[in-house]
Design an enzyme around this catalytic site. Sequence first.
Site, PDB file in Angstrom:
ATOM      1  N   GLU A 280     -32.621   3.302 -41.352  1.00 36.58           N
ATOM      2  CA  GLU A 280     -33.441   3.265 -42.557  1.00 36.58           C
ATOM      3  C   GLU A 280     -33.235   4.535 -43.377  1.00 36.58           C
ATOM      4  O   GLU A 280     -33.248   4.508 -44.613  1.00 36.58           O
ATOM      5  CB  GLU A 280     -34.917   3.082 -42.173  1.00 36.58           C
ATOM      6  N   GLU A 283     -30.143   4.078 -45.266  1.00 41.75           N
ATOM      7  CA  GLU A 283     -30.433   3.162 -46.369  1.00 41.75           C
ATOM      8  C   GLU A 283     -31.151   3.922 -47.503  1.00 41.75           C
ATOM      9  O   GLU A 283     -30.847   3.761 -48.684  1.00 41.75           O
ATOM     10  CB  GLU A 283     -31.341   2.056 -45.811  1.00 41.75           C
ATOM     11  N   CYS A 300     -41.030  -2.080 -40.487  1.00 40.62           N
ATOM     12  CA  CYS A 300     -41.227  -2.176 -39.041  1.00 40.62           C
ATOM     13  C   CYS A 300     -42.511  -2.898 -38.652  1.00 40.62           C
ATOM     14  O   CYS A 300     -42.723  -3.166 -37.474  1.00 40.62           O
ATOM     15  CB  CYS A 300     -41.157  -0.825 -38.361  1.00 40.62           C
ATOM     16  N   SER A 320     -36.806  -2.527 -46.742  1.00 41.24           N
ATOM     17  CA  SER A 320     -35.653  -2.149 -45.913  1.00 41.24           C
ATOM     18  C   SER A 320     -35.142  -3.352 -45.143  1.00 41.24           C
ATOM     19  O   SER A 320     -35.915  -4.188 -44.686  1.00 41.24           O
ATOM     20  CB  SER A 320     -36.083  -1.056 -44.935  1.00 41.24           C
ATOM     21  N   LYS A 359     -45.858  -9.400 -33.638  1.00 38.08           N
ATOM     22  CA  LYS A 359     -44.556  -9.261 -32.982  1.00 38.08           C
ATOM     23  C   LYS A 359     -44.205 -10.527 -32.199  1.00 38.08           C
ATOM     24  O   LYS A 359     -43.040 -10.815 -31.974  1.00 38.08           O
ATOM     25  CB  LYS A 359     -44.558  -8.054 -32.047  1.00 38.08           C
ATOM     26  N   GLU A 362     -42.680 -12.548 -34.857  1.00 36.80           N
ATOM     27  CA  GLU A 362     -41.383 -11.975 -35.241  1.00 36.80           C
ATOM     28  C   GLU A 362     -40.294 -12.330 -34.224  1.00 36.80           C
ATOM     29  O   GLU A 362     -39.182 -12.716 -34.593  1.00 36.80           O
ATOM     30  CB  GLU A 362     -41.512 -10.457 -35.347  1.00 36.80           C
ATOM     31  N   GLU A 367     -33.819 -16.248 -37.075  1.00 37.18           N
ATOM     32  CA  GLU A 367     -32.658 -15.393 -37.337  1.00 37.18           C
ATOM     33  C   GLU A 367     -32.552 -14.203 -36.367  1.00 37.18           C
ATOM     34  O   GLU A 367     -31.577 -13.462 -36.414  1.00 37.18           O
ATOM     35  CB  GLU A 367     -32.699 -14.887 -38.783  1.00 37.18           C
ATOM     36  N   CYS A 504     -50.253   0.823 -35.785  1.00 40.22           N
ATOM     37  CA  CYS A 504     -50.126   0.083 -34.513  1.00 40.22           C
ATOM     38  C   CYS A 504     -51.194   0.480 -33.492  1.00 40.22           C
ATOM     39  O   CYS A 504     -51.573  -0.339 -32.657  1.00 40.22           O
ATOM     40  CB  CYS A 504     -48.761   0.330 -33.912  1.00 40.22           C
TER      41      CYS A 504
END
Lengths: 586, 169
Positions: A280, A283, A300, A320, A359, A362, A367, A504
């Site tokens: 990141e 990036e 994230c 990102s 999560k 996710e 993908e 988190c």
Amino acid sequence: MDTVKLTIDGKQIEVERGTTILEAARLVGANVPTLCYHPVLGGGGACRVCVCEVEGARNLVASCVCPVNDGMVVWTNSKAVREARRTVVELMIASHPQDCLTCDRSDTCELRRLASRLNVREGRFTREKKASPKDTSSPSVVRDPSKCILCGRCVEVCSSVQGVGAIGLANRGIETVVAPAFGDDLADTKCVACGQCTAVCPVGALIVKDDTDAVLDALSDENKHVVVQVAPAVRAALGEEFGLPAGTDVTAEMVGALKQLGFDAVFDTQLSADLTIMEEGNEFIERLKSGERLPLITSCSPGWINYMENFHPDLVDNVSSCKSPQQMMGAVIKTYYAKKAGVDPSKIVSVSIMPCTAKKFEAKRPEMNSSGYRDVDYVLTTRELASMLRQVGIDLKSVQSSDFDSPLGESTGAGEIFGVTGGVMEAALRSVYFALTNKPLENLELHPVRGFDGIREAEIDVAGQKVRVAVAHGLSNAEELLRRIESGEKEYHFVEIMACPGGCIAGGGQPFSQDPDIKSKRASVLYAGDRAKKQRMSHDNPAVKKLYGEFLETPGSEIAHKLLHTTYCQGEKCSEKASANIKEAS
Amino acid sequence: MSEAAVRSTAQGAGTGIDPDLMKKVDAVIEQYRGNRGALIPVLHEVQEIIGYLPRFVQSKIAEALGVSEAEVYGVVTFYSLFTMKPAGRHKIGVCLGTACYVKGAAALLEAVKQAAGVENDDVSADGRFSVEVTRCIGACGLAPVLTIDEDVYSRVSPESVSEILEKYE
């Protein structure tokens, strides 16, 4: 200060005007029971458990919402009060399925505790309860409306704190339910899977989908190589499940417990947090130089990603392309680690322990399989890990301590603070500053981006350029920050968003807590961990350097892109994809 | 239109709602864009125009006002004057007030439902009739009472219902 004087249970007290009777009663030591009231969300006046007698008032008053007045005489435990409270609880129980023995919340149910405290033993009332089917459509959250006591906490957290509004109160009177619009399944709504509703539900009406059986089965399967990774925030809270005070760092005990459970390798998501910073950061530097697609927004927090896809698909180019640290670690485990350990990746079962319920969603996104296998097979929350340890009889307090395993166990302080709001920004700036100036920040601790204000911003001079950054946590704060950006009111280069309030450490899968200071206590573990680390900048992580040297080449390389980056979906297609994904997966 | 048809329609095309009426609905919704506090007035005005509040219209209102669909749906299902079902061409009201009830309104209601072809769904399949239960309409001397649109029928027997309904196409 404008104050009022009143008498509670015969004791005189002077308090600030606007204080509720409940708050004042607690000041004189009267422990008034509550149910719908939540110290963070406030009182709702919905359940009537906290009623008190106020002399001269026509009826008993709900103390959680009634402000004090001068000369008030309050009784918190008169006969009328006790009888009313007990009746309220009896009525709730009469329409509640009494399957406490097998309920997910049997040990933590606030209604069960209240019934016990008020000595409600035999219900005077019975009525036929309509069968309300469970909604298991979401991979993260299970709704069981038959257990709902209509306190409204979940609706408050979903609509006000998160600004999502996936659920609301529908119908009227005895037919009232908490449900998605039109009676849809949760999977068909704009639910972002943050799980905050499960963290505030007092009963078992909203719970996290339990995947502990599947993981325990994998651990018993000799043909499987079962690997686990653990997120930073878990070690800052797991101790609470075993009676340790909030704010206890249980990293070594947690790793020891996971080894005792039989995992073949225990890896640290903090390492892939460092890896995220490498990718990141790279990036960000590219975008900063080109001036394109700014601000860069972090990726994230999967709850935030769901929110972006559902509510702000126009921002997709700003976010990102980095996968979350969980998914990066998953992809690296089934490629780099598999090869190094000489294990067939098809035999690897990759488990992650997360403070997060999104999560779970996710990990099931179609993908997320760039290694040729699912990056992550099972996601367990902190609460589920505690449950799994209890199931096999492991007490965290008496377990043998251990260290994370090589080659994916080493981390820096930057990776550790990923678990708290502002931490990703701080970690990124430490490395970005170094990359652009070739020297570390004078003070590695960036206090302007720390703390729990909903939106925080800072300006940092990096090699003569003023880099403007902002941090938001909790999705209604994120919404406000995005409004400022989209209206042109504010311009930033780099923005961190975490879906859960506090980040988190207060994720939807963390231990239940009503401690108003819980966030700072858990954050203190991560900040102390950062200070204690040998390396505090992600690019100094020796294991990450080795990983690039042996396998990933350089940040942003072709292979790094294939394994560590992802794409997002937009608009109508997005919801189709997401819901298809859920239904297929569950 | 069946409820299933309403549910499957995303944008209002093929909803059976007259396009001119839909334009009026859109104009009302636009007038209140961004005004979160205007939910109940908007629902009122829209129901005035098309007679009910189908799902896709609730979604439009939610999007325009900036409130969640769950909140709109919550309000629609809370207040009995809002309905998610389209009304029939003729609205039959059967009074179940005390006087009508003791004069046999329950049997009358059954007869009306049967004659109008209305099951638990409150609208007949051909869209000709919708049936609703009303509270006392102040005609207790004439009990049991039946209303169809603006007409009032008094001392109605279950046997006479079919004949009365034939007048309405």
